[in-house]
Design an enzyme around this catalytic site. Structure first.
Site, PDB file in Angstrom:
ATOM      1  N   TRP A 115       1.644 -28.285  27.529  1.00 46.95           N
ATOM      2  CA  TRP A 115       1.491 -28.086  26.087  1.00 46.95           C
ATOM      3  C   TRP A 115       2.808 -28.242  25.352  1.00 46.95           C
ATOM      4  O   TRP A 115       2.851 -28.854  24.268  1.00 46.95           O
ATOM      5  CB  TRP A 115       0.828 -26.741  25.775  1.00 46.95           C
ATOM      6  CG  TRP A 115      -0.614 -26.748  26.159  1.00 46.95           C
ATOM      7  CD1 TRP A 115      -1.213 -26.001  27.137  1.00 46.95           C
ATOM      8  CD2 TRP A 115      -1.641 -27.591  25.608  1.00 46.95           C
ATOM      9  NE1 TRP A 115      -2.548 -26.323  27.210  1.00 46.95           N
ATOM     10  CE2 TRP A 115      -2.844 -27.285  26.295  1.00 46.95           C
ATOM     11  CE3 TRP A 115      -1.671 -28.565  24.616  1.00 46.95           C
ATOM     12  CZ2 TRP A 115      -4.050 -27.917  26.010  1.00 46.95           C
ATOM     13  CZ3 TRP A 115      -2.876 -29.199  24.322  1.00 46.95           C
ATOM     14  CH2 TRP A 115      -4.047 -28.879  25.023  1.00 46.95           C
ATOM     15  N   ASP A 205       4.824 -21.316  20.389  1.00 44.68           N
ATOM     16  CA  ASP A 205       3.381 -21.498  20.539  1.00 44.68           C
ATOM     17  C   ASP A 205       2.873 -20.347  21.410  1.00 44.68           C
ATOM     18  O   ASP A 205       3.183 -20.292  22.599  1.00 44.68           O
ATOM     19  CB  ASP A 205       3.110 -22.863  21.203  1.00 44.68           C
ATOM     20  CG  ASP A 205       1.630 -23.077  21.532  1.00 44.68           C
ATOM     21  OD1 ASP A 205       0.807 -22.174  21.266  1.00 44.68           O
ATOM     22  OD2 ASP A 205       1.300 -24.158  22.067  1.00 44.68           O
ATOM     23  N   LYS A 230      -8.550 -18.112  22.456  1.00 43.76           N
ATOM     24  CA  LYS A 230      -8.336 -17.528  23.791  1.00 43.76           C
ATOM     25  C   LYS A 230      -8.591 -16.012  23.733  1.00 43.76           C
ATOM     26  O   LYS A 230      -9.480 -15.505  24.374  1.00 43.76           O
ATOM     27  CB  LYS A 230      -6.915 -17.761  24.288  1.00 43.76           C
ATOM     28  CG  LYS A 230      -6.339 -19.115  24.005  1.00 43.76           C
ATOM     29  CD  LYS A 230      -6.920 -20.194  24.873  1.00 43.76           C
ATOM     30  CE  LYS A 230      -6.157 -21.491  24.643  1.00 43.76           C
ATOM     31  NZ  LYS A 230      -6.779 -22.626  25.296  1.00 43.76           N
TER      32      LYS A 230
HETATM   33  C1  LIG Z   1      -0.720 -23.190  24.791  1.00 48.36           C
HETATM   34  C2  LIG Z   1      -1.578 -24.157  24.033  1.00 48.36           C
HETATM   35  N1  LIG Z   1      -1.054 -24.801  22.983  1.00 48.36           N
HETATM   36  C3  LIG Z   1      -1.769 -25.688  22.278  1.00 48.36           C
HETATM   37  C4  LIG Z   1      -3.075 -25.972  22.608  1.00 48.36           C
HETATM   38  C5  LIG Z   1      -3.838 -26.962  21.803  1.00 48.36           C
HETATM   39  O1  LIG Z   1      -4.735 -26.268  21.027  1.00 48.36           O
HETATM   40  P1  LIG Z   1      -5.981 -26.917  20.273  1.00 48.36           P
HETATM   41  O2  LIG Z   1      -6.906 -27.429  21.322  1.00 48.36           O
HETATM   42  O3  LIG Z   1      -6.499 -25.762  19.500  1.00 48.36           O
HETATM   43  O4  LIG Z   1      -5.439 -27.998  19.413  1.00 48.36           O
HETATM   44  C6  LIG Z   1      -3.678 -25.294  23.681  1.00 48.36           C
HETATM   45  C7  LIG Z   1      -5.082 -25.552  24.028  1.00 48.36           C
HETATM   46  O5  LIG Z   1      -5.644 -25.035  24.946  1.00 48.36           O
HETATM   47  C8  LIG Z   1      -2.896 -24.377  24.416  1.00 48.36           C
HETATM   48  O6  LIG Z   1      -3.429 -23.718  25.462  1.00 48.36           O
END
Ligand SMILES: Cc1ncc(COP(=O)(O)O)c(C=O)c1O
Length: 418
Positions: A115, A205, A230
């Site tokens: 991520w 994040d 989550k």
């Molecule tokens: C740590 C993290 N950041 C970003 C994201 C991306 O999020 P989204 O799917 O809501 O765009 C996720 C998705 O699971 C994630 O686990």
């Protein structure tokens, strides 16, 4: 389990408390006694705006958000924030330093999993002449040079002297690595190595650990953001906690030569209009509010921190027992492992499929690892109860006990006659 539900260890969207879902089902029919369902009521109604203020207050109280920071409710998930943080923080930097050559606007990224790597990739797309600097890449420390299997040691970080943004992902949902909260822990985020003397442009994040435990040094962050799906609610809502100096006039920055920022990604319109410059994700906000009320009644983030600490300790203890017997293998170095997402392999031909089938037979689903790393991933978010984790742990021990003991390879017939 009521309603024919099973235990859901999925990584997201993921389990929500049954009590909340039952209440939400009522709210779909009649929101807070209005006679109108939550998916039908105007977001400008006095009932909904009061509810939204309550959601904001819950987050502010439970996470001790300081008055320097504004809480925004956004859409587009973590992915939209990968873009929004770059655009807003570059605009801020341009307003502070209008005459700096573009390449001297530096965006520092710490890579500890897929991520943060995805966020850095998006920064490179949007940088428009600014420099994306990788301040640490955990992959380079792994035996293969390609696996995200640890939080880097202090010696592996090289931050820029005056970056426009410093980025990290607190919990990597796919690889299962997470920064430790104790500042003395070598796997904690290296706040001590960051440039000093100015307001830090630090962006975290926290999508997959939000509300699971307190956020270390929240006040030192420019932005903390999290997709709701989550720990706190359904998909469709992103919470961003933004320090007020990072809520800037992006149009003024564009007049100085910056990239125009889409209105839906600029923080200022959301801050000015109580997160409602346009229609917000009403239902996701509603359920998130219910989850937060439920959490407050239990004791808030401190309650979850204590329960989550116990939950992960039990699962990792079972994993270590499986490793000792040569049945399981953890993906992450001990010390860097996530409380929320426990990632491991089951060793032997077809063993992972047997593990998953056995778990499903006992009513446990969502354990298949992410397609990019394979194996097993048990997500232990807030709504997964300690009893459910105990059930998983008992199953892991049962599986380990029943696994065939690896025999040392016998010499071949040819070798015997040599
Ligand atoms: C740590 C993290 N950041 C970003 C994201 C991306 O999020 P989204 O799917 O809501 O765009 C996720 C998705 O699971 C994630 O686990």
């Amino acid at each position: 389990m009521p309603h024919g539900r099973i235990t859901n260890f999925g990584a997201g969207p993921s389990a929500l408390p049954v009590e909340v879902l039952e209440e939400a089902a009522q709210g779909l029919l009649n929101f807070e006694g209005t006679g109108i369902g939550i998916a039908e009521i105007s977001h400008r109604s006095k009932e909904f705006t009061a509810y939204l203020a309550g959601v904001e207050a819950q987050i502010r109280t439970q996470l001790a958000v300081p008055p320097t920071h504004t809480i925004l409710f956004l859409q587009g998930g973590g992915t939209a924030q990968f873009s929004a943080i770059v655009l807003n923080m570059l605009a801020r930097h341009r307003l502070l330093h209008p005459d700096l050559p573009e390449r001297e606007r530096v965006l520092d990224y710490v890579l500890t999993g897929s991520w943060s790597a995805a966020a850095a990739k998006e920064a490179a797309r949007l940088a428009a002449g600014a420099t994306v600097h990788i301040a640490a890449d955990a992959r380079t420390l792994s035996p293969s040079g390609a696996a995200f299997d640890r939080i880097p040691p202090r010696s592996a970080y090289a931050f820029s002297p005056a970056p426009a943004l410093i980025y990290y992902c607190e919990n990597e949902t796919v690889s299962g690595t997470q920064f430790a909260t104790d500042p003395a822990d070598p796997a904690s985020f290296p706040f001590d190595l960051l440039p000093s003397g100015t307001l830090l442009p630090l962006v975290g994040d926290h999508s997959s650990s939000f509300m699971s435990r307190p956020i270390p040094r929240l006040a030192d962050h420019a932005i903390v953001y999290a997709g709701a799906q989550k720990n706190v609610g359904p998909a469709g809502l992103t919470v961003a906690i933004v320090r007020q100096d990072c809520i800037v006039d992006v149009d003024a920055a564009a007049r100085l030569g910056g990239a125009p920022v889409p209105t839906a990604l600029a923080y200022a319109p959301f801050a000015k209009q109580l997160s409602m410059p346009n229609t917000p994700p009403v239902f996701a906000l509603y359920v998130t509010g219910l989850v937060l009320r439920h959490s407050a009644a239990l004791g808030g983030v401190e309650h979850y921190a204590a329960v989550n600490r116990r939950k992960q300790a039990k699962v990792y203890a079972a994993l270590r027992a499986g490793e000792a017997k040569g049945v399981l293998r953890g993906h992450v170095q001990p010390g860097s492992a996530s409380w929320m997402n426990v990632v491991f392999n089951v060793l032997g031909d077809g063993a992972e499929a047997r593990f998953l089938a056995g778990a499903e037979a006992q009513g446990m689903k969502g354990l298949k690892g992410h397609r990019s790393v394979g194996g097993i991933r048990a997500s232990l978010y807030n709504a997964v109860t300690e009893e459910e984790v105990d059930k998983l742990v008992a199953y892991m021990h049962e599986f380990i006990e029943q696994a065939p003991v690896e025999q040392p390879a016998l010499p071949s017939e040819a070798a015997k006659t040599e």
